[in-house]
Write an enzyme that holds these catalytic residues in place. Structure first.
Site, PDB file in Angstrom:
ATOM      1  N   CYS A   2       0.819  -1.219   0.000  1.00 39.05           N
ATOM      2  CA  CYS A   2       0.000   0.000   0.000  1.00 39.05           C
ATOM      3  C   CYS A   2       0.852   1.268   0.000  1.00 39.05           C
ATOM      4  O   CYS A   2       1.983   1.259   0.469  1.00 39.05           O
ATOM      5  CB  CYS A   2      -0.890   0.019   1.223  1.00 39.05           C
ATOM      6  SG  CYS A   2      -1.829  -1.488   1.402  1.00 39.05           S
ATOM      7  N   ARG A  27       3.964   1.230  -7.526  1.00 40.18           N
ATOM      8  CA  ARG A  27       3.959   0.088  -6.615  1.00 40.18           C
ATOM      9  C   ARG A  27       2.756  -0.813  -6.836  1.00 40.18           C
ATOM     10  O   ARG A  27       2.709  -1.923  -6.311  1.00 40.18           O
ATOM     11  CB  ARG A  27       3.907   0.585  -5.161  1.00 40.18           C
ATOM     12  CG  ARG A  27       5.119   1.370  -4.737  1.00 40.18           C
ATOM     13  CD  ARG A  27       4.772   2.296  -3.592  1.00 40.18           C
ATOM     14  NE  ARG A  27       4.356   1.566  -2.418  1.00 40.18           N
ATOM     15  CZ  ARG A  27       5.148   1.306  -1.385  1.00 40.18           C
ATOM     16  NH1 ARG A  27       6.387   1.717  -1.398  1.00 40.18           N
ATOM     17  NH2 ARG A  27       4.718   0.657  -0.348  1.00 40.18           N
ATOM     18  N   TRP A  74      -3.397  -2.027  -1.713  1.00 40.63           N
ATOM     19  CA  TRP A  74      -3.159  -3.272  -2.443  1.00 40.63           C
ATOM     20  C   TRP A  74      -3.756  -4.337  -1.551  1.00 40.63           C
ATOM     21  O   TRP A  74      -3.203  -4.644  -0.498  1.00 40.63           O
ATOM     22  CB  TRP A  74      -1.656  -3.459  -2.649  1.00 40.63           C
ATOM     23  CG  TRP A  74      -1.340  -4.324  -3.804  1.00 40.63           C
ATOM     24  CD1 TRP A  74      -1.463  -4.005  -5.121  1.00 40.63           C
ATOM     25  CD2 TRP A  74      -0.826  -5.656  -3.775  1.00 40.63           C
ATOM     26  NE1 TRP A  74      -1.070  -5.054  -5.900  1.00 40.63           N
ATOM     27  CE2 TRP A  74      -0.680  -6.072  -5.103  1.00 40.63           C
ATOM     28  CE3 TRP A  74      -0.491  -6.539  -2.746  1.00 40.63           C
ATOM     29  CZ2 TRP A  74      -0.203  -7.326  -5.438  1.00 40.63           C
ATOM     30  CZ3 TRP A  74      -0.021  -7.784  -3.080  1.00 40.63           C
ATOM     31  CH2 TRP A  74       0.119  -8.171  -4.419  1.00 40.63           C
ATOM     32  N   ASN A 100      -0.635   0.471   6.365  1.00 42.12           N
ATOM     33  CA  ASN A 100       0.100  -0.443   5.500  1.00 42.12           C
ATOM     34  C   ASN A 100       0.615  -1.560   6.400  1.00 42.12           C
ATOM     35  O   ASN A 100       1.163  -1.276   7.460  1.00 42.12           O
ATOM     36  CB  ASN A 100       1.266   0.337   4.862  1.00 42.12           C
ATOM     37  CG  ASN A 100       2.047  -0.505   3.885  1.00 42.12           C
ATOM     38  OD1 ASN A 100       1.722  -1.667   3.662  1.00 42.12           O
ATOM     39  ND2 ASN A 100       3.081   0.076   3.308  1.00 42.12           N
ATOM     40  N   GLY A 101       0.426  -2.829   6.010  1.00 40.28           N
ATOM     41  CA  GLY A 101       0.895  -3.945   6.840  1.00 40.28           C
ATOM     42  C   GLY A 101      -0.241  -4.892   7.152  1.00 40.28           C
ATOM     43  O   GLY A 101      -1.305  -4.831   6.524  1.00 40.28           O
ATOM     44  N   GLU A 481      15.239 -22.928 -10.906  1.00 36.11           N
ATOM     45  CA  GLU A 481      14.895 -21.511 -10.767  1.00 36.11           C
ATOM     46  C   GLU A 481      16.142 -20.631 -10.929  1.00 36.11           C
ATOM     47  O   GLU A 481      16.094 -19.573 -11.558  1.00 36.11           O
ATOM     48  CB  GLU A 481      14.203 -21.295  -9.413  1.00 36.11           C
ATOM     49  CG  GLU A 481      13.823 -19.870  -9.088  1.00 36.11           C
ATOM     50  CD  GLU A 481      12.911 -19.197 -10.102  1.00 36.11           C
ATOM     51  OE1 GLU A 481      12.355 -19.888 -10.987  1.00 36.11           O
ATOM     52  OE2 GLU A 481      12.784 -17.971 -10.043  1.00 36.11           O
ATOM     53  N   LYS A 485      16.675 -17.703 -13.895  1.00 38.51           N
ATOM     54  CA  LYS A 485      17.060 -16.310 -13.659  1.00 38.51           C
ATOM     55  C   LYS A 485      18.212 -15.910 -14.579  1.00 38.51           C
ATOM     56  O   LYS A 485      18.197 -14.861 -15.191  1.00 38.51           O
ATOM     57  CB  LYS A 485      17.485 -16.080 -12.197  1.00 38.51           C
ATOM     58  CG  LYS A 485      16.409 -16.158 -11.164  1.00 38.51           C
ATOM     59  CD  LYS A 485      15.336 -15.099 -11.264  1.00 38.51           C
ATOM     60  CE  LYS A 485      14.225 -15.426 -12.195  1.00 38.51           C
ATOM     61  NZ  LYS A 485      13.118 -16.171 -11.854  1.00 38.51           N
ATOM     62  N   GLU A 488      17.193 -15.784 -18.327  1.00 38.56           N
ATOM     63  CA  GLU A 488      16.165 -14.784 -18.594  1.00 38.56           C
ATOM     64  C   GLU A 488      16.725 -13.357 -18.617  1.00 38.56           C
ATOM     65  O   GLU A 488      16.334 -12.549 -19.460  1.00 38.56           O
ATOM     66  CB  GLU A 488      15.117 -14.992 -17.513  1.00 38.56           C
ATOM     67  CG  GLU A 488      14.107 -13.980 -17.245  1.00 38.56           C
ATOM     68  CD  GLU A 488      13.092 -14.457 -16.189  1.00 38.56           C
ATOM     69  OE1 GLU A 488      11.942 -14.169 -16.394  1.00 38.56           O
ATOM     70  OE2 GLU A 488      13.466 -15.064 -15.158  1.00 38.56           O
ATOM     71  N   HIS A 504      24.326 -38.978 -17.886  1.00 36.91           N
ATOM     72  CA  HIS A 504      23.451 -39.585 -18.893  1.00 36.91           C
ATOM     73  C   HIS A 504      23.296 -38.673 -20.110  1.00 36.91           C
ATOM     74  O   HIS A 504      22.369 -38.874 -20.899  1.00 36.91           O
ATOM     75  CB  HIS A 504      22.093 -39.916 -18.264  1.00 36.91           C
ATOM     76  CG  HIS A 504      22.205 -40.863 -17.113  1.00 36.91           C
ATOM     77  ND1 HIS A 504      22.510 -42.203 -17.282  1.00 36.91           N
ATOM     78  CD2 HIS A 504      22.123 -40.664 -15.780  1.00 36.91           C
ATOM     79  CE1 HIS A 504      22.582 -42.791 -16.095  1.00 36.91           C
ATOM     80  NE2 HIS A 504      22.363 -41.871 -15.161  1.00 36.91           N
ATOM     81  N   LYS A 604       5.818  -9.376 -18.193  1.00 41.08           N
ATOM     82  CA  LYS A 604       5.595  -9.718 -16.783  1.00 41.08           C
ATOM     83  C   LYS A 604       4.425 -10.678 -16.633  1.00 41.08           C
ATOM     84  O   LYS A 604       4.493 -11.642 -15.887  1.00 41.08           O
ATOM     85  CB  LYS A 604       5.336  -8.442 -15.985  1.00 41.08           C
ATOM     86  CG  LYS A 604       5.135  -8.673 -14.489  1.00 41.08           C
ATOM     87  CD  LYS A 604       6.421  -9.161 -13.824  1.00 41.08           C
ATOM     88  CE  LYS A 604       6.228  -9.585 -12.394  1.00 41.08           C
ATOM     89  NZ  LYS A 604       7.298 -10.508 -11.953  1.00 41.08           N
TER      90      LYS A 604
HETATM   91  O1  M6R Z   1       2.226 -14.598 -13.009  1.00 40.55           O
HETATM   92  P1  M6R Z   1       2.671 -16.025 -13.038  1.00 40.55           P
HETATM   93  O2  M6R Z   1       3.332 -16.449 -11.784  1.00 40.55           O
HETATM   94  O3  M6R Z   1       1.551 -16.972 -13.405  1.00 40.55           O
HETATM   95  O4  M6R Z   1       3.739 -16.086 -14.191  1.00 40.55           O
HETATM   96  C1  M6R Z   1       4.327 -17.286 -14.566  1.00 40.55           C
HETATM   97  C2  M6R Z   1       5.565 -17.075 -15.405  1.00 40.55           C
HETATM   98  O5  M6R Z   1       5.241 -16.357 -16.557  1.00 40.55           O
HETATM   99  C3  M6R Z   1       6.638 -16.315 -14.631  1.00 40.55           C
HETATM  100  O6  M6R Z   1       6.963 -16.960 -13.444  1.00 40.55           O
HETATM  101  C4  M6R Z   1       7.925 -16.186 -15.478  1.00 40.55           C
HETATM  102  O7  M6R Z   1       8.487 -17.436 -15.663  1.00 40.55           O
HETATM  103  C5  M6R Z   1       8.910 -15.228 -14.793  1.00 40.55           C
HETATM  104  N1  M6R Z   1       9.275 -14.199 -15.706  1.00 40.55           N
HETATM  105  C6  M6R Z   1      10.170 -15.876 -14.379  1.00 40.55           C
HETATM  106  O8  M6R Z   1      11.043 -14.994 -13.786  1.00 40.55           O
END
Ligand code: M6R
Length: 609
Positions: A2, A27, A74, A100-101, A481, A485, A488, A504, A604
């Site tokens: 928020c 935000r 939010w 906020n919180g 993961e 990162k 990406e 393998h 995003k």
């Molecule tokens: O909003 P979502 O969590 O459903 O999104 C899923 C993926 O598109 C998202 O996690 C994507 O892989 C990220 N950019 C990874 O950093």
């Protein structure tokens, strides 16, 4: 999270606080409101939706006041509606509050107040806090005293700001855990949840300390502790430009969000673990439902899918509950076999990912129970699932997901422990595990201190042609993961697999210059992981190992050692290895001059198939 704004001084305060809210728009929010005195009464104007909705309401008549507070919400407790938007009145409409919180004990307090005849207009924890402070204020004490006494009855995180009809010349604010900054002007003073909302008015800023109460008047700002003792005011001069201030002074949102993780971990469990270390997720499904479920399917994309793999690990290891994890895009076209007693869990930061939403609708058409683990309240997935647990991570702006991942895994962990608690599973020491979860935020803080070391490694290896991410068990899941990162945001090819799979096939890719990042937090398989490291080194590859602080075995094998604080629950140690991996990816990308917050070709929220 928020946005908070407040102003007292010679300008039109309603205009100033509205401008402050606009500066906090980045935000994310879903409703907004403002409060200011008019003819001896506090007027509250609020609306769900964007600031333009609030602007229309404000614009209906001339508004002029020398003092005002405002809020962009939010949603956490209660959906994004007009009623739930802040400010909230106390029972007597003498004060108005923004917050906020999360107030963890709001349900107990609400019950107590209802029994005394209080009536609530919203579902929020904030309105409960308003009634608590209002009750103290009705005793005839000053506003600061009422806030001081009132916050002592609250448990949880808050930055809250109060305006009173009978003490028109002051704004009182209190802070515990949620951020609040004060702006020191000349003949005017301000407050906000974040520095960018102060900068057009002043560059002299006070970061209000934990457990402090501040009183703002046109004459100045006074700060005291919760026992009423005065505290010194120590303004700092802010040099940042507005864009840098939005990122909290960090170069990119991604780095800011990486650093927010300890706070996110706290928010994520706030209100869900009580004083007796019992998990409170009773609102999810009634207890008997958990005994009926014979299988879990976790369905998600990208980072959320990787979090789902951690869920599978825990559900199977801790609960012996068969669990599958599906990519949403595969699930929806895969003609999945679904047991009527199964539970489908949809993990999504945005709550709008098209494939995940389609998979959810498929499950609903087959009458399967559905549970969302979602960050954005009011999103499609949150609305359409039978039940949703919110990750409470606050808005994530960088395309590369960081804090949402740790929050998703934390919620899955809470859920697994909750099921163990409800089913009173013999052999599962829920209390001990919860204790570890509660301490996770502090250990995440220690991991963030590894940043300088990760910068050093990024400088050394930024030109690597290929990076392996390897581990076993939960470490293998986090490796996926970590790899996501790096590829990406730094556009470096990665190869990720359980370490035992290397020989393998993927081992053929190892040659001098190739880096292999290992997570190695599981004592039982340490020797096996060391063997995989040796296989890499024998072919000219370089090994970076992330290990727990008690590990004396791996350091002899790896080329570079990164130490994180271990947990009694090894699964949680594995989770924390993501923090140095995120930092490594971030700094490699930065050093390579990549566009970090908005990597090429990516969005995003993927709302198309
Ligand atoms: O909003 P979502 O969590 O459903 O999104 C899923 C993926 O598109 C998202 O996690 C994507 O892989 C990220 N950019 C990874 O950093």
């Amino acid at each position: 999270m928020c946005g908070i704004a407040g102003y007292i001084g010679p300008r039109n305060a309603v205009e100033v606080v509205f401008d402050q809210l606009k500066r906090l728009e980045y935000r994310g929010y879903d409703s907004a409101g403002v409060a200011f005195p008019v003819n001896g009464h506090i007027e509250v104007l609020k609306r769900a939706g964007k600031l333009t909705e609030l602007q229309k309401l404000i614009g209906e008549e001339p508004r002029d006041s020398r003092i005002a507070i405002a809020h962009s919400r939010w949603a956490t407790h209660g959906g994004p509606t007009n009623e739930n938007a802040h400010p909230h009145y106390d029972a007597y409409e003498r004060i108005a509050i923004i917050h906020n919180g999360i107030i963890e004990n709001y349900l107990e307090l609400r019950e107590e107040l209802l029994a005394k005849g209080h009536k609530f207009r919203s579902q929020t924890d904030t309105e409960v806090a308003a009634h608590v402070i209002g009750e103290e204020y009705a005793g005839g004490i000053s506003l600061e005293e009422a806030v001081r006494k009132g916050v002592k009855r609250l448990r949880g995180a808050y930055a809250l700001v109060v305006l009173s009809q009978s003490e028109e010349g002051k704004i009182v604010a209190a802070r515990n855990a949620s951020p609040l900054v004060l702006g020191v002007g000349s003949g005017e003073n301000l407050l906000a949840s974040d520095i960018p909302a102060l900068l057009p008015y002043t560059r002299e800023v006070v970061i209000l300390e934990e457990d402090s109460i501040a009183t703002l008047t046109t004459a100045g700002i006074q700060v005291m502790d919760l026992d009423g003792r005065p505290k010194p005011l120590e303004p700092i001069h802010i040099e940042w430009d507005i864009a840098a201030a939005e990122r909290g002074g960090y170069e990119h949102f991604m780095l800011k969000e990486i650093h927010e993780q300890p706070e996110v971990l706290r928010q994520c469990i706030a209100g869900r673990v009580d004083d007796k270390l019992e998990i409170r997720l009773d609102q999810v499904f009634s207890e008997h439902v958990w005994t009926e479920i014979d299988r879990v399917n976790i369905i998600a994309c990208g980072t959320a899918y990787n979090a789902g793999l951690m869920g599978k690990h825990l559900f199977e290891k801790l609960l012996r509950l068969p669990t599958d994890v599906y990519y949403s895009s595969e699930f929806r076209y895969g003609d999945p076999v679904l047991s009527p007693r199964s539970l489908a869990i949809f993990v999504s930061q945005s709550g709008e990912t098209a494939d995940t939403l389609a998979a959810l609708r498929l499950c609903k058409s087959r009458r399967i129970r559905t549970l969302g683990i979602v960050n954005v309240i009011g999103s499609s997935i949150a609305r359409e699932c039978d039940r949703t647990i919110f990750t409470q991570a606050g808005p994530e702006i960088s395309v590369a997901s960081t804090k949402a991942y740790t929050a998703q895994v934390t919620v899955l962990t809470l859920l697994a422990m909750y099921i163990a608690q409800v089913q009173e599973m013999p052999g599962v020491r829920v209390e001990e595990a919860v204790q570890e979860l509660v301490g996770l935020a502090e250990r995440a803080e220690v991991c963030l201190k590894l940043e300088d070391q990760m910068i050093g490694l990024a400088e050394k290896y930024k030109d690597m042609p290929l990076c392996f991410f390897l581990g076993r068990g939960a470490d293998a899941n986090v490796a996926l993961e970590g790899a996501l990162k790096l590829k990406e945001i730094a556009y470096i090819p990665t190869e990720e697999s359980p370490a035992g799979e290397m020989k393998h096939g993927p081992l053929a890719l190892v040659q001098p210059g190739v880096i292999a990042m290992f997570g190695s937090t599981d004592r039982e398989v340490r020797d096996k992981v060391v063997s995989s490291m040796k296989e890499i080194q024998a072919r000219g590859g370089t090994v970076i190992a992330i290990v727990t602080d008690d590990d004396t075995v791996t350091e002899k094998a790896a080329d570079e050692i990164v130490r994180i604080p271990g947990s009694k629950l090894e699964f949680l140690s594995a989770l924390l290895t993501i923090i140095p991996m995120q930092l490594f990816a971030y700094h490699v990308a930065r050093l390579r001059g990549c566009e970090i917050d908005q990597p090429r070709n990516l969005a995003k929220s993927v709302t198309v198939e």
